[in-house]
Design a protein around this motif. Structure first.
Motif: not given
Length: 361
Positions: A302-303, A283-287, A293-299
């Protein structure tokens, strides 16, 4: 529900109008419907409403007529089958009905294959012993495996009589198993067993590590000594693989439970259960601002924001990443195996065409 008697009929093992409708495909044949209660060494035990004597009973049957190459499709405990009683020297399984659910784990080794632990299960009981500190990461893995099966997971904290803080541990486990019922029980004192019975579906399967108390729990649920029980090592609370095969035990008042051997490893096989087990991360990734998004520092991630705020525990995020990487590896191995099999088949056809001028059938 009458707990004083066990329903020794096929309906007590889960047979209903739905399965009868599926079996109608074999109307006019000599096949008899039955449920596999145990499998070992190419043979299986099948419970039938009529075992040939005019009464319900279990027969030993040969599996060779339905043996295929894919381990994920091998007959296993919980399957509904059609049995031919006229074959010699043993009756034989001649047909297998399509499964509604299946607990499948990946096997170790170079070939990534699925091993079916139990089929047509409604509830997957994940046994976790309170005699030692629960491994939350392992619980997450088992929960994902259960969701992946299509059945409903249920975490059972066993041996609650050995600890004084069962509720505290239960809170921790509920935190890593959102949406899953978590019960603390004691087969020794009977605490929580009635509540557990009320939570079970028609067919339940028990999975977990050796020493988690699965066989003892099975005996408590069945009000019998169906399963042999051995003591765990006091030094590390490890079990001795009391259960060596997957065995189905009828329960008082109807329904069955499948006890399974202790699992040292429980690799996921498919990945669908991971999204459900870690629903809050999905759910966080969807936001996130970017869909890839790879959740590795991208602007706008949400994760990462949830990790920094502390609303998403770092341990849970790392567990999710670990299982996700494992799934990707298994998928790549499976794809490579399928590609190799296709290439081998194509080479065989090409060789046949060159030699004979037509494909070999």
């Amino acid at each position: 529900m009458n707990l004083s008697t066990t329903d020794r009929s096929l309906s007590g093992y889960g047979w209903n109008d739905g399965w009868a409708s599926k079996f109608s495909l074999f109307a006019g044949t000599d096949l008899r419907p039955g449920r596999v209660t145990r499998v070992d060494r190419g043979l299986c035990d099948v419970f039938l409403d009529d075992d040939g004597s005019g009464a319900p009973g279990t027969v030993r049957a040969d599996l060779r007529p339905v043996r295929i190459s894919d381990p994920a499709e091998w007959v296993c405990t919980g399957d509904w089958v059609g049995v031919d009683l006229t074959t010699a020297p043993l009756p034989s399984v001649a047909a297998v009905l399509p499964r509604t659910t299946a607990i499948v784990r990946s096997t170790a080794g170079k070939r990534s294959e699925g091993q079916v632990l139990a089929a047509n299960v409604d509830t997957v009981m994940i046994a976790v012993s309170l005699a030692a500190d629960p491994d939350l990461g392992r619980i997450e893995r088992f929960v994902a495996l259960a969701w992946e099966s299509g059945a409903e997971p249920l975490v059972v904290l066993t041996k609650s009589d050995l600890v004084g803080d069962a509720d505290f541990v239960k809170d921790d486990v509920e935190g890593v198993a959102p949406g899953v019922t978590v019960l603390a029980v004691s087969a020794e004192t009977g605490e929580g067993i009635d509540v557990l019975r009320a939570c079970l579906g028609t067919t339940s399967a028990l999975i977990g590590q050796s020493g988690a108390g699965k066989s003892t729990l099975t005996n408590a649920l069945s009000s019998s000594e169906s399963m042999v029980v051995q003591a765990t090592r006091s030094v590390d609370e490890k079990g001795r693989h009391t259960t060596t095969t997957r065995e189905m035990i009828p329960l008082p008042g109807g329904g069955v439970v499948i006890d399974t051997p202790g699992l040292r490893g429980a690799g996921l096989f498919g990945g669908e259960g991971l999204a459900v087990a870690f629903a809050e991360i999905e759910e966080l990734a969807a936001d996130c601002r970017f869909h890839d998004c790879r959740h590795a520092g991208e602007p706008g991630c949400a994760v990462r924001a949830a990790l920094e705020e502390g609303t998403l525990p770092v341990r849970r995020w790392e567990s999710y990443q670990k299982l996700q990487k494992e799934n990707l590896w298994i998928a790549s191995r499976t794809d490579a195996r399928l590609a190799a099999e296709r290439l081998k088949k194509w080479k065989t056809i090409t060789k046949s065409v060159r030699a004979n001028g037509s494909p070999k059938k």
